[in-house]
Design a protein around this motif. Structure first.
Motif, PDB file in Angstrom:
ATOM      1  N   GLY A 111       0.817  -1.211   0.000  1.00 19.17           N
ATOM      2  CA  GLY A 111       0.000   0.000   0.000  1.00 19.17           C
ATOM      3  C   GLY A 111       0.850   1.260   0.000  1.00 19.17           C
ATOM      4  N   ARG A 112       0.173   2.368  -0.211  1.00 23.36           N
ATOM      5  CA  ARG A 112       0.841   3.667  -0.229  1.00 23.36           C
ATOM      6  C   ARG A 112       0.009   4.642   0.576  1.00 23.36           C
ATOM      7  NH1 ARG A 112       6.148   3.889  -1.419  1.00 23.36           N
ATOM      8  NH2 ARG A 112       6.770   6.036  -1.926  1.00 23.36           N
ATOM      9  N   ASN A 113       0.625   5.333   1.525  1.00 22.44           N
ATOM     10  CA  ASN A 113      -0.081   6.270   2.385  1.00 22.44           C
ATOM     11  C   ASN A 113       0.289   7.711   2.015  1.00 22.44           C
ATOM     12  OD1 ASN A 113      -1.127   4.107   3.983  1.00 22.44           O
ATOM     13  ND2 ASN A 113       0.886   3.976   4.997  1.00 22.44           N
ATOM     14  N   PHE A 114      -0.721   8.569   2.008  1.00 26.62           N
ATOM     15  CA  PHE A 114      -0.500   9.982   1.680  1.00 26.62           C
ATOM     16  C   PHE A 114      -1.080  10.845   2.801  1.00 26.62           C
ATOM     17  CE2 PHE A 114      -0.935   7.609  -2.214  1.00 26.62           C
ATOM     18  CZ  PHE A 114       0.136   8.026  -2.974  1.00 26.62           C
ATOM     19  N   ASP A 115      -0.482  12.067   3.004  1.00 31.71           N
ATOM     20  CA  ASP A 115      -1.061  13.020   3.964  1.00 31.71           C
ATOM     21  C   ASP A 115      -1.065  14.418   3.341  1.00 31.71           C
ATOM     22  OD1 ASP A 115       1.515  14.079   4.210  1.00 31.71           O
ATOM     23  OD2 ASP A 115       1.959  12.853   5.980  1.00 31.71           O
ATOM     24  N   SER A 116      -1.616  15.402   4.092  1.00 30.79           N
ATOM     25  CA  SER A 116      -1.786  16.754   3.547  1.00 30.79           C
ATOM     26  C   SER A 116      -0.473  17.493   3.339  1.00 30.79           C
ATOM     27  CB  SER A 116      -2.702  17.576   4.471  1.00 30.79           C
ATOM     28  OG  SER A 116      -2.131  17.653   5.768  1.00 30.79           O
ATOM     29  N   ASN A 117       0.590  17.017   3.977  1.00 30.67           N
ATOM     30  CA  ASN A 117       1.900  17.645   3.795  1.00 30.67           C
ATOM     31  C   ASN A 117       2.616  17.133   2.559  1.00 30.67           C
ATOM     32  OD1 ASN A 117       1.624  19.173   6.175  1.00 30.67           O
ATOM     33  ND2 ASN A 117       2.333  17.427   7.423  1.00 30.67           N
ATOM     34  N   GLN A 118       1.875  16.386   1.739  1.00 28.21           N
ATOM     35  CA  GLN A 118       2.391  15.846   0.484  1.00 28.21           C
ATOM     36  C   GLN A 118       3.558  14.892   0.700  1.00 28.21           C
ATOM     37  OE1 GLN A 118       3.303  19.200  -2.051  1.00 28.21           O
ATOM     38  NE2 GLN A 118       1.145  19.565  -2.517  1.00 28.21           N
ATOM     39  N   SER A 119       3.531  14.243   1.853  1.00 26.81           N
ATOM     40  CA  SER A 119       4.507  13.180   2.082  1.00 26.81           C
ATOM     41  C   SER A 119       3.804  11.838   1.928  1.00 26.81           C
ATOM     42  CB  SER A 119       5.102  13.299   3.486  1.00 26.81           C
ATOM     43  OG  SER A 119       4.102  13.122   4.466  1.00 26.81           O
ATOM     44  N   ASP A 120       4.539  10.855   1.570  1.00 29.95           N
ATOM     45  CA  ASP A 120       3.938   9.525   1.402  1.00 29.95           C
ATOM     46  C   ASP A 120       4.905   8.472   1.914  1.00 29.95           C
ATOM     47  OD1 ASP A 120       5.459   8.267  -1.063  1.00 29.95           O
ATOM     48  OD2 ASP A 120       5.068  10.398  -1.539  1.00 29.95           O
ATOM     49  N   SER A 121       4.330   7.323   2.226  1.00 30.30           N
ATOM     50  CA  SER A 121       5.146   6.198   2.714  1.00 30.30           C
ATOM     51  C   SER A 121       4.502   4.895   2.242  1.00 30.30           C
ATOM     52  CB  SER A 121       5.247   6.218   4.239  1.00 30.30           C
ATOM     53  OG  SER A 121       3.961   6.094   4.808  1.00 30.30           O
ATOM     54  N   GLY A 122       5.321   3.896   2.125  1.00 30.20           N
ATOM     55  CA  GLY A 122       4.822   2.594   1.691  1.00 30.20           C
ATOM     56  C   GLY A 122       4.683   1.627   2.853  1.00 30.20           C
ATOM     57  N   SER A 123       3.881   0.601   2.622  1.00 30.23           N
ATOM     58  CA  SER A 123       3.747  -0.478   3.619  1.00 30.23           C
ATOM     59  C   SER A 123       3.601  -1.802   2.863  1.00 30.23           C
ATOM     60  CB  SER A 123       2.541  -0.248   4.532  1.00 30.23           C
ATOM     61  OG  SER A 123       1.348  -0.245   3.783  1.00 30.23           O
ATOM     62  N   TYR A 124       4.315  -2.820   3.341  1.00 30.49           N
ATOM     63  CA  TYR A 124       4.315  -4.126   2.680  1.00 30.49           C
ATOM     64  C   TYR A 124       4.198  -5.205   3.756  1.00 30.49           C
ATOM     65  CZ  TYR A 124       6.245  -1.179  -0.994  1.00 30.49           C
ATOM     66  OH  TYR A 124       6.425  -0.176  -1.904  1.00 30.49           O
ATOM     67  N   SER A 125       3.549  -6.297   3.362  1.00 31.67           N
ATOM     68  CA  SER A 125       3.397  -7.389   4.340  1.00 31.67           C
ATOM     69  C   SER A 125       3.329  -8.725   3.608  1.00 31.67           C
ATOM     70  CB  SER A 125       2.132  -7.196   5.183  1.00 31.67           C
ATOM     71  OG  SER A 125       0.981  -7.278   4.364  1.00 31.67           O
ATOM     72  N   LEU A 126       3.800  -9.774   4.290  1.00 31.89           N
ATOM     73  CA  LEU A 126       3.696 -11.164   3.832  1.00 31.89           C
ATOM     74  C   LEU A 126       3.264 -12.014   5.017  1.00 31.89           C
ATOM     75  CD1 LEU A 126       6.966 -11.600   1.705  1.00 31.89           C
ATOM     76  CD2 LEU A 126       4.624 -11.397   0.832  1.00 31.89           C
ATOM     77  N   GLY A 127       2.468 -13.060   4.727  1.00 32.28           N
ATOM     78  CA  GLY A 127       2.035 -13.914   5.823  1.00 32.28           C
ATOM     79  C   GLY A 127       1.701 -15.322   5.358  1.00 32.28           C
ATOM     80  N   ILE A 128       1.878 -16.284   6.222  1.00 28.64           N
ATOM     81  CA  ILE A 128       1.493 -17.682   5.974  1.00 28.64           C
ATOM     82  C   ILE A 128       0.694 -18.149   7.182  1.00 28.64           C
ATOM     83  CG2 ILE A 128       2.298 -20.037   5.658  1.00 28.64           C
ATOM     84  CD1 ILE A 128       4.791 -18.965   4.336  1.00 28.64           C
ATOM     85  N   ASP A 129      -0.477 -18.714   6.909  1.00 30.66           N
ATOM     86  CA  ASP A 129      -1.328 -19.279   7.961  1.00 30.66           C
ATOM     87  C   ASP A 129      -1.499 -20.771   7.705  1.00 30.66           C
ATOM     88  OD1 ASP A 129      -2.074 -16.819   9.416  1.00 30.66           O
ATOM     89  OD2 ASP A 129      -2.990 -16.276   7.499  1.00 30.66           O
TER      90      ASP A 129
END
Length: 467
Positions: A111-129
């Motif tokens: 995913g990609r996160n955005f805020d009003s200060n025009q900064s962004d950050s990514g998030s990644y995840s993996l999982g096994i159940d």
């Protein structure tokens, strides 16, 4: 005690519990348990040649019949349906076996996160159940046993269809040749009756006989000609049925069978073997026995539902703000849980009783199938013996009627007898000729009935249970 030792102990206990399966172990009944006699009352007790039983129709030594059977086995649509049901049963067996193993699933996200200060950050995840329902009391193993028994029963059901198709095809082939023979006999009789009619007319014109002779001859001729349509209808019906049994459209597909041919002669001295052999040879008996085994396995499934169940759940996962950091930190969990139904209104206990009733019913069906198989063989042996005796007697009657008809024709031409006597003798000759042909067909059909009762025709189909 460390976590590692606690889980090792839990698994050891689970393994020891799994060694015991709920429900009774299935034990096949022996012929003596089923009250099977040592020999057939109407049989000779001679052993059966397995190769002869597997391809019994070849004993008729008819190449056209052999070709028809080969085509029916390869293309018949009833067989195709039974084969599809067997494939379904095999897949059901695989599905039941899969319940013995754990299930695992994987997931991933980005995913990609955005805020009003025009900064962004990514998030990644993996999982096994992973999840594993331990078969503590053998309920799943009983389900696998039942599924495999159902698969075997479907294989024997396919073999039963094959046996029935072959028997029906050979029966229709014999009936076709019988109708052709009867048509030929009738047409041959008509030639003599036309001559008799001409003689009667000549004698009336010459004043040597009354017009009654002419009218009697005309009546006899018309009645015999009327019977031709019946035989032609029987021929066409048999041809159409043979076409469908060989997966062809009625009509041109069977044109090669339209020329008149002899009724196939059955082999001499067909052996019935022993009743215990018949139980092994008859696929319907073996299918019924496998259905009993399946019902017994499902009784264990129902009883296992009354007992505790144990499950193991585990997961591994990681998450990071960049793909490069995904494997920096990995978290995991392992959970074991046990559950037991305390109250369900008696539903599961009722299911056990219902399945026990199903087992009792399957056993009664199995015994009934065994008795019916023995009855079929005994009846077929009696029919074959009776057909042999009838053929011998009708051959004598046909010879005597032929001699009488020859003398009567000569006497009528010479004016030494009346036309009514000649008509009666001619009618007797036609009847005895048709009866002899019918008795020879009955001999062949009795052999078909016997081999069908013995369960012949599927023993060389590859895997031993019908395919």
């Amino acid at each position: 005690m460390s976590v590692r030792w606690r889980y090792a102990t839990a698994l050891a206990v689970s393994a020891s519990l799994a060694a015991c399966s709920a429900g009774p172990d299935y034990r096949p009944s022996t012929p003596s348990d089923l009250g099977v006699p040592a020999a057939y009352g109407a049989g000779s007790g001679a052993a059966i040649d397995p190769a002869e039983l597997a391809a019994w129709w070849k004993g008729f030594n008819d190449s056209a019949l052999d070709a028809l059977v080969d085509r029916a086995v390869a293309a018949n649509l009833d067989l195709a349906q039974a084969q599809a049901r067997l494939r379904q049963a095999r897949e059901a067996s695989i599905q039941a076996g899969a319940d013995l193993l754990p299930t695992a699933s994987a997931s991933g996200g980005a995913g990609r996160n955005f805020d009003s200060n025009q900064s962004d950050s990514g998030s990644y995840s993996l999982g096994i159940d992973a999840d594993w329902q331990l078969d503590l009391f053998g309920g799943v193993r009983r389900a696998v046993e039942a599924a495999r028994a159902d698969e075997a029963a479907s294989g024997y059901d396919l073999a039963s269809v094959r046996i029935a198709i072959i028997a029906e095809l050979v029966t229709n082939y014999i009936q076709l040749r019988l109708a052709q023979q009867q048509l030929d006999i009738t047409e041959d009789t008509l030639r003599y009756q036309r001559d008799n009619y001409d003689i009667a007319r000549w004698r009336v014109q010459a004043g040597l006989a009354s017009s009654l002779d002419e009218q009697q001859a005309r009546t006899q001729l018309a009645q015999t000609e009327a019977s031709l349509a019946e035989f032609r209808t029987s021929i066409r019906g048999a041809l159409n049925r043979i076409a469908v049994l060989t997966a062809q459209a009625p009509g041109a597909a069977t044109s090669s069978l339209e020329p008149i041919a002899a009724i196939p002669r059955p082999p001499d001295g067909v052996a019935a073997g022993f009743p215990a052999d018949t139980l092994r040879q008859r696929p319907d008996v073996r299918s019924s026995e496998r259905s009993l085994a399946a019902a017994t396995g499902r009784l264990g499934v129902a009883e296992a539902q009354l007992l505790p169940s144990l499950s193991l759940n585990g997961s591994l996962g990681t998450s990071a703000l960049t793909t490069g950091g995904l494997f920096d930190t990995i978290t995991g969990s392992l959970f074991a849980g046990i559950s037991q139904i305390l109250f369900d209104g008696g539903a599961r206990a009722s299911q056990v009783r219902a399945q026990q009733a199903a087992v009792d019913g399957a056993y009664a069906t199995y015994r009934q199938t065994v008795l019916t198989a023995l009855e079929d063989v005994e009846n077929a042996l009696v029919a074959l013996s009776s057909a042999d005796e009838r053929e011998r007697q009708f051959a004598i009657a046909r010879e005597a009627a032929s001699n009488s008809a020859l003398l009567a024709r000569l006497q009528y031409q010479s004016g030494l007898t009346d036309f009514q006597t000649l008509s009666n003798i001619e009618t007797s000759l036609l009847s005895s000729s048709n009866s002899l042909a019918s008795s020879r067909a009955a001999q062949a059909l009795a052999v078909v009935q016997l081999y069908n009762a013995l369960g012949g025709g599927w023993q060389t189909t590859g895997n031993g249970n019908g395919e």
